[in-house]
Design an enzyme around this catalytic site. Structure first.
Site, PDB file in Angstrom:
ATOM      1  CE1 TYR A 142     -27.939 -48.914 -15.949  1.00 12.88           C
ATOM      2  CE2 TYR A 142     -25.866 -48.756 -17.216  1.00 12.88           C
ATOM      3  CZ  TYR A 142     -27.051 -48.370 -16.949  1.00 12.88           C
ATOM      4  OH  TYR A 142     -27.837 -47.340 -17.722  1.00 12.88           O
ATOM      5  CG  HIS A 170     -25.625 -47.191 -24.198  1.00 14.59           C
ATOM      6  ND1 HIS A 170     -25.640 -45.936 -24.284  1.00 14.59           N
ATOM      7  CD2 HIS A 170     -27.009 -47.258 -23.629  1.00 14.59           C
ATOM      8  CE1 HIS A 170     -26.548 -45.052 -23.609  1.00 14.59           C
ATOM      9  NE2 HIS A 170     -27.265 -45.917 -23.270  1.00 14.59           N
ATOM     10  CG  ASN A 226     -27.806 -41.098 -21.845  1.00 16.93           C
ATOM     11  OD1 ASN A 226     -26.963 -41.812 -22.072  1.00 16.93           O
ATOM     12  ND2 ASN A 226     -29.020 -41.076 -21.654  1.00 16.93           N
TER      13      ASN A 226
END
Ligand code: HDE
Length: 704
Positions: free
Chosen positions: A379, A92, A165
């Protein structure tokens, strides 16, 4: 004492106030003076606040001598420049971010204590970043790829990140496979290509050995991965989450975003050509829409279901390769999101924003989806590398917009200056240090876990083909043809024949007719054997909600129309087309051989928005070609003009023509069908421009 809260409002960086000369003029190397626009300019200073007298010349021993190491101003500037980049996201990396707000329209109070989901009418600021997955930060906007859709809600109870998404399922069931998947899709490590593409051996090799990917493969081979605009995509939270109410009861939830402009995709040839015409196509389009006040908007919807209902589904909802058809659990629209403010600074906001699925608020909790569970680690960890410090939450774009305080201290780039003696809890020395709050603090949902520990994949995760089949059979014939053709295109780029064969083997479980079409497209003389399926393939009811064509809106809003003109064109016709398209909500651009415009039949100059060579028809949803006979003659030997009309036709777009326009079409050997309309009939043009001529496609390309 609580740490000072950094402001999260995006503010223009303030330069140090100084009383040095205002810098309105600068002595340049050649000695000339550069005048700048008037106004109060702050003094240019070093990072230590020292006013700089000369920003054009470094310190030299003499006019022809060496530069001196002593030049701390030069060194500070170059040192900072050398460190301007941070590691880009491993996935991304290329994204476009916009500020906006979320507004709740229906309360979920029965299901959750999260105020963002219970306070109807409340507007919560958001920052939304939409991204491609595989390419680097500088890659193009229109590859065949999944789009990330990450929303940071700055709620009154802390930040909630919904990191989703534009496809409701994923390639893999367990987080431990993610590095393999990404290594397979990224540039092949020995050769460093292809950039941002799935059409290569390592991707399909991995996929062909990973049957759980088959449902996602159907989605990525569909036109969902070729969006026309970032404003025209659906998005999904993908995993099941939990909502927890005041009584501590939990309900499962899937989150959905539905675009107000409806769904629209491009076709493959168009996406490829758009990449060349405008590598920033999506980002530019989003920027222009937000700047023009055409704010993108999505409905926010949920699917709510209990454990008992989940037990009755013919699949396991904790398996991220499965979706819950809308026909099984209807969507309940509970809010809307409007994106209305472009960031001030791309790096400070879009690049530094740090989304983490672990950022939730009380009243929302995780499910046991093993993919989600792995993401909860990844993350935060990746932000430590990218942003370089556990204090990344202090960067304005990441900081909560509600009070926050704890006893975490120090670390790189600590921006706050905590006061007092106490940095631990419990303590008796401070009257105002932060304390835990059992009554309103976050509590995990009460869940009973039983069973044997182990590296186990649940039996209920074994069915890899049923929903892939359901997806394929739910599509229109046009969409099915695009999926089959995409598979042929991608597998034709795969050098290893056994990988192509393995993929066609899987397709036989999805739909034997699809396998036949792809095998024929690849030139196979016999069909390869299908692999053993771990579970029987079920015939699930088709779900029309999975189509794109079915969700396209009959509107020109958010769409664009290009009018090709040249010297001698009829200004009145141009004006009428322009007005009709603008009234219908479209943006209109005039394209002419010269950017300075064209001299109309009336003698007036019509300004152009784009030069023909740099403004091909792929940038528009429909085109008009308004030419005099002489203009048509000139453009007939101009390949950019021939491509303009040929591509518009090949990409199934409406074309309005006057007699000169018709001449150009003939020269370009473009056939005339119901989508080619007379420029005099603006109503017919607007109707035709709202859709694509799907029935035209078989006459312009061979589909599998
Ligand atoms: Fe991500 N993903 N992901 N992902 N993902 C990242 O985090 C990861 C997955 C998604 O605009 C990374 O900050 C793992 C599913 C979006 O900044 C990283 C797994 C979904 C974004 C990471 C997944 C997503 C990311 C890289 C498998 C849809 C961009 C940079 C367990 C529900 C957010 C970063 C933005 C970004 C890990 C799978 C969506 C490496 C381990 C499924 C939209 O942490």
């Amino acid at each position: 004492m609580a740490a000072k809260k950094p402001t999260s409002k995006s503010k223009k960086q303030k330069s140090a106030k100084g009383s040095a000369p205002d810098g309105d003029s600068h002595q340049a190397a050649g000695g000339e003076l550069h005048q700048t626009a008037g106004g109060e300019h702050p003094a240019l200073t070093t990072n230590q606040g020292l006013p700089i007298s000369d920003n054009q010349n470094s310190l030299r021993a003499n006019p022809h001598g060496p530069t001196l190491l002593e030049d701390f101003i030069l060194r500070e500037k170059i040192m900072h420049f050398d460190h301007e980049r941070i590691p880009e996201r491993i996935v991304h990396a290329r994204g476009t971010g916009v500020h906006g707000f979320f507004e709740l329209t229906a309360s979920l109070e029965q299901y959750t204590t999260a105020r963002i989901l219970t306070e109807v009418g409340e507007r919560t600021p958001v920052f939304t970043r939409i991204s491609t997955v595989a390419g680097g930060a500088g890659s193009v906007d229109t590859p065949r790829d999944v789009r990330g859709f990450a929303v940071k809600f700055y709620t009154k109870e802390g930040n909630w990140d919904l990191v989703g998404n534009n496809i409701p399922v994923f390639f893999i069931q367990d987080a431990i496979k993610f590095p393999d998947l990404i290594h397979a899709v990224k540039m092949e490590p020995d050769r460093g290509f292809p950039q941002s593409a799935t059409a290569h051996d390592t991707f399909w090799d991995f996929i062909s050995l990973t049957p759980e990917s088959m449902h996602m493969v159907m989605w990525i081979m569909s036109d969902r991965t070729l969006p026309r605009s970032l404003r025209m995509i659906e998005a999904f939270g993908v995993h099941s989450f939990r909502l927890v109410n005041a009584a501590g009861e939990s309900t499962f939830v899937k989150f959905h975003w539905r675009p107000k402009l409806g769904l629209q995709s491009t076709i493959w040839d168009e996406a490829v050509k758009t990449a060349g015409a405008d590598p920033d196509f999506h980002r530019r389009e989003m920027f222009e829409a937000v700047e023009a006040g055409n704010f993108p908007e999505w409905e926010f919807a949920v699917q709510l279901f209990t454990q008992d209902e989940a037990d009755s589904f013919p699949f396991d909802h904790l398996d991220a390769t499965k979706l819950i058809p809308e026909e099984l659990v209807p969507l309940k629209v509970i809010g809307r999101m409007v994106l209305d403010r472009w960031p001030d600074n791309f790096f400070a906001e879009t690049e530094q924003v740090a989304y983490c699925p672990s950022h939730i608020v009380q009243g929302i909790d995780f499910s046991n989806d093993p993919l989600l569970q792995g993401r909860l680690f990844s993350y935060d960890d990746t932000q430590l590398l990218r942003l370089g410090s556990p204090n990344f939450h202090q960067i304005p774009i990441n900081a909560p917009q509600c009070p926050f305080a704890n006893l975490q201290r120090d670390g790189r780039m600590q921006m706050t200056q905590p006061v007092g003696r106490v940095a631990y809890e419990p303590n008796s020395l401070s009257g105002d240090s932060p304390r835990e709050t059992p009554a309103r603090g976050f509590r995990s949902a009460t869940v009973t876990e039983t069973g044997d520990k182990g590296r186990i994949r649940a039996e209920s995760f074994a069915d890899h083909y049923s929903q892939a089949r359901q997806f394929f059979l739910s599509q229109t014939a046009y969409e099915q043809a695009h999926i089959a053709s995409a598979l042929v295109f991608e597998l034709s780029k795969v050098e290893h024949v056994h990988v192509r064969e393995a993929m066609v083997g899987h397709l036989q479980h999805i739909d034997p007719a699809l396998a036949d079409r792809v095998a024929a497209g690849l030139g196979f003389d016999k069909l390869p054997a299908p692999p053993r399926a771990a579970a029987p393939v079920q015939d699930l009811a088709p779900s029309p909600a999975l189509q794109i064509i079915g969700k396209m809106k009959n509107t020109l809003e958010g769409r664009s129309v290009g009018i090709l003109i040249a010297d001698g064109s009829d200004g009145a016709v141009i004006d009428r087309i322009k007005k009709a398209a603008t009234d219908a909500g479209a943006t209109v651009k005039i394209v002419a051989p010269k950017v300075g415009g064209a001299k109309l039949a009336s003698g007036l100059i019509q300004a152009a928005d784009g030069q023909l060579a740099g403004t091909p028809s792929v940038l528009f949803d429909a085109v008009a070609v308004i030419l005099s006979d002489a203009g048509a003659k000139t453009l007939s030997s101009e390949s950019a003009a021939i491509d303009f009309v040929r591509d518009a036709f090949g990409h199934l777009k409406a074309i309005a023509v006057d007699s000169g326009g018709r001449t150009l079409l003939k020269k370009a050997q473009v056939k005339q069908d119901a989508g080619v309309v007379d420029a005099g009939d603006q109503g017919a043009f607007i109707d035709a421009a709202k859709t694509r001529r799907w029935d035209r496609e078989k006459s312009v390309r061979t589909l599998a």
